[in-house]
Design a protein around this motif. Structure first.
Motif, PDB file in Angstrom:
ATOM      1  N   TRP A  39       0.826  -1.204   0.000  1.00 22.25           N
ATOM      2  CA  TRP A  39       0.000   0.000   0.000  1.00 22.25           C
ATOM      3  C   TRP A  39       0.859   1.253   0.000  1.00 22.25           C
ATOM      4  N   GLN A  40       1.920   1.233   0.803  1.00 24.64           N
ATOM      5  CA  GLN A  40       2.780   2.411   0.896  1.00 24.64           C
ATOM      6  C   GLN A  40       3.470   2.704  -0.436  1.00 24.64           C
ATOM      7  N   ILE A  41       3.988   1.656  -1.092  1.00 27.20           N
ATOM      8  CA  ILE A  41       4.685   1.861  -2.362  1.00 27.20           C
ATOM      9  C   ILE A  41       3.698   2.279  -3.452  1.00 27.20           C
ATOM     10  N   GLY A  42       2.513   1.622  -3.485  1.00 31.62           N
ATOM     11  CA  GLY A  42       1.508   1.987  -4.481  1.00 31.62           C
ATOM     12  C   GLY A  42       1.049   3.427  -4.325  1.00 31.62           C
ATOM     13  N   TRP A  43       0.840   3.867  -3.095  1.00 30.01           N
ATOM     14  CA  TRP A  43       0.446   5.255  -2.856  1.00 30.01           C
ATOM     15  C   TRP A  43       1.584   6.209  -3.215  1.00 30.01           C
ATOM     16  N   CYS A  44       2.815   5.774  -2.944  1.00 30.98           N
ATOM     17  CA  CYS A  44       3.982   6.602  -3.269  1.00 30.98           C
ATOM     18  C   CYS A  44       4.100   6.784  -4.783  1.00 30.98           C
ATOM     19  N   GLN A 346       6.656 -11.471  -3.091  1.00 29.92           N
ATOM     20  CA  GLN A 346       5.974 -12.449  -3.922  1.00 29.92           C
ATOM     21  C   GLN A 346       5.286 -11.752  -5.105  1.00 29.92           C
ATOM     22  N   PRO A 347       4.987 -12.491  -6.209  1.00 34.70           N
ATOM     23  CA  PRO A 347       4.280 -11.878  -7.341  1.00 34.70           C
ATOM     24  C   PRO A 347       2.952 -11.227  -6.939  1.00 34.70           C
ATOM     25  N   GLY A 348       2.266 -11.838  -5.964  1.00 33.73           N
ATOM     26  CA  GLY A 348       1.012 -11.248  -5.513  1.00 33.73           C
ATOM     27  C   GLY A 348       1.214  -9.884  -4.876  1.00 33.73           C
ATOM     28  N   SER A 349       2.323  -9.707  -4.181  1.00 34.17           N
ATOM     29  CA  SER A 349       2.619  -8.412  -3.563  1.00 34.17           C
ATOM     30  C   SER A 349       2.908  -7.359  -4.634  1.00 34.17           C
ATOM     31  N   ILE A 350       3.599  -7.748  -5.703  1.00 32.96           N
ATOM     32  CA  ILE A 350       3.865  -6.806  -6.804  1.00 32.96           C
ATOM     33  C   ILE A 350       2.550  -6.393  -7.460  1.00 32.96           C
ATOM     34  N   MET A 351       1.624  -7.348  -7.632  1.00 29.92           N
ATOM     35  CA  MET A 351       0.326  -7.017  -8.205  1.00 29.92           C
ATOM     36  C   MET A 351      -0.416  -6.013  -7.319  1.00 29.92           C
ATOM     37  N   LYS A 352      -0.338  -6.219  -6.007  1.00 31.55           N
ATOM     38  CA  LYS A 352      -1.043  -5.319  -5.092  1.00 31.55           C
ATOM     39  C   LYS A 352      -0.551  -3.888  -5.226  1.00 31.55           C
ATOM     40  N   PRO A 433      -2.186  -4.611 -16.110  1.00 31.42           N
ATOM     41  CA  PRO A 433      -0.872  -4.037 -15.798  1.00 31.42           C
ATOM     42  C   PRO A 433      -0.237  -4.654 -14.553  1.00 31.42           C
ATOM     43  N   SER A 434      -1.053  -4.901 -13.517  1.00 29.63           N
ATOM     44  CA  SER A 434      -0.489  -5.485 -12.299  1.00 29.63           C
ATOM     45  C   SER A 434      -0.026  -6.920 -12.542  1.00 29.63           C
ATOM     46  N   TRP A 435      -0.780  -7.667 -13.360  1.00 22.87           N
ATOM     47  CA  TRP A 435      -0.352  -9.029 -13.708  1.00 22.87           C
ATOM     48  C   TRP A 435       0.953  -8.980 -14.497  1.00 22.87           C
TER      49      TRP A 435
END
Length: 449
Positions: A39-44, A346-352, A433-435
């Motif tokens: 969440w922090q990186i995505g918001w950043c 994990q790949p799921g974390s990158i997607m998030k 894009p997230s995938w």
């Protein structure tokens, strides 16, 4: 990753208070630790500027996507509000001369109308019940002929079921006295016949009298006792009112045609009609105002539905722009993704991370669009006249439209539906894009770093 730019030289850094800075740093750290790092990186990434990202074009595309969603949502809210306003305005003008529910007998007359009115009033939604006579006739004057829907009413009781008394442009409904053969005409009907208050018109009754020369229509001269203007062209050009006693005598009816009802809530007319069908005694027919104008209301609903679909495509286009923005972000951040993967993400974390970024853009765009659309829709009653006055234009000429002012009705259900659809479309736009970001291979991404 979001990068912080440090001062070039210690002497250029501002004077700091170590105790105060340590407290702020501790508080900021605690705040950040409350959210997962995705969440922090995505918001950043969402709020990163050109200096932080190194690519201003990506930030520009994200801004365009957000603006497109906001404009699409605002446009859809404003258009649907105007269409709701038109529908409400036409419905109100229509119901100013129409009863909400009509009860009539298949025989053409209702001798026990008092009993029917009494039984109908037992329903808590019914607030008015009056008798009426309705049939078709012709009005003539000096060669002008016009077909009319002739309605016999009781002037003293008519205010219980309609607002026609408030819409009299000349004369009064109380001028319809039994035996004096007065008639009240719609404004457009009076114009077509070329008559004014006090003039004479001839009423031609289709049911004629048998004579040795054959069937001869019955003629009766009436005096114009009033002119009303409801604002609805169909009724202003075809409706004529006379005394119910004169109507019964003219058409040789032993009793009124039926009973007209008024309800507390016009929207519940179909429901009340079904309930009355089970409680009223006798062989009676009932129909409400939605059945009388079923074709018009069906056309309005279809038009509103098609307009909703067409304008939703604007939001869909903005969602596609969001896809391109996130794809470009994934391409630009491959090195950051590779570092996170080598650190154990994990790949799921990158997607998030990219889902959070896209959902944030979609949410902000939807919120701005809803706010802007509600403000414009609620301001239309005074904003449109101001624009017409400033630019000397008229959007709805009275010679073309029977409504000269642009109405607007903001419906909470429409706003919620539009907001939910816009947010869902922007959320779905983040999946590809997230995938794609989750499929980045660290070795290939860091090969040229």
């Amino acid at each position: 990753m979001c990068r912080l730019v440090a001062p070039a030289h210690p002497s250029q850094a501002p004077t700091r208070n170590p105790i105060r800075d340590r407290g702020k740093a501790t508080e900021e750290t605690r705040t950040r630790l409350k959210l997962p790092y995705e969440w922090q990186i995505g918001w950043c990434y969402t709020r990163a500027s050109k200096r932080a990202t190194g690519n201003g074009f990506i930030s520009f595309i994200a801004l365009v996507s957000m603006s497109g969603i906001a404009l699409g949502v605002a446009a859809l809210i404003v258009v649907l509000s105007v269409m709701n306003g038109f529908q409400k305005e036409v419905r109100d003008r229509m119901l100013s001369v129409l009863a909400h529910v009509e009860i009539f007998s298949p025989t053409g007359s209702m001798p026990n109308w008092q009993l029917t009115a009494q039984e109908a009033r037992k329903n808590p939604e019914v607030i008015g019940a009056v008798p009426y006579v309705e049939t078709q006739a012709l009005l003539t004057r000096q060669g002008a002929v016009s077909g009319v829907a002739l309605r016999g009413v009781e002037p003293s009781l008519e205010p219980q079921v309609s607002d026609i008394c408030k819409e009299m442009r000349a004369g009064a409904l109380t001028n319809l006295k039994p035996g004096e053969f007065g008639i009240v005409l719609g404004a457009d009907l009076a114009t077509n016949l070329g008559v004014m208050n006090g003039d004479k018109v001839t009423l031609v009754v289709p049911e004629g009298t048998i004579t040795p020369a054959g069937m001869m229509p019955r003629l009766k001269q009436f005096t114009v006792a009033g002119i009303f203007e409801s604002g609805h062209y169909e009724y202003d050009s075809t409706l004529a009112l006379i005394s119910i006693q004169d109507a019964q005598g003219l058409f040789r009816l032993p009793a009124p045609t039926g009973v007209r009802l008024r309800l507390k809530d016009v929207q519940r007319a179909p429901e009340v009609t079904r309930a009355l069908a089970h409680t009223l005694s006798g062989d009676l027919y009932l129909h409400d105002w939605t059945q009388q104008n079923k074709t018009w209301f069906s056309a309005v609903q279809i038009e509103k539905r098609m307009m909703f679909i067409i304008l939703t495509l604007i939001i869909a286009v903005a969602a596609f722009n969001l896809v391109s923005s996130l794809v470009m972000t994934v391409t630009d951040k491959q090195a950051d993704i590779a570092i996170l993967r080598t650190l154990g993400a994990q790949p799921g974390s990158i997607m998030k991370i990219f889902v959070v970024q896209g959902v944030t853009i979609g949410f902000i765009g939807t919120a701005i669009g809803v706010t802007l659309g509600c403000l414009i829709a609620s301001s239309i009653p005074w904003l449109v006249p101001l624009i017409e006055q400033l630019f000397h234009v008229q959007f709805l000429p009275p010679s073309v439209y029977f409504i000269s002012e642009l109405p607007s009705e903001l419906v909470a259900g429409d706003v919620i539906k539009i907001g939910v659809i816009a947010f869902l479309l922007s959320s779905l736009a983040t999946l590809y894009p997230s995938w794609r970001g989750a499929k980045v291979r660290p070795a290939e991404a860091l090969r040229y770093e």
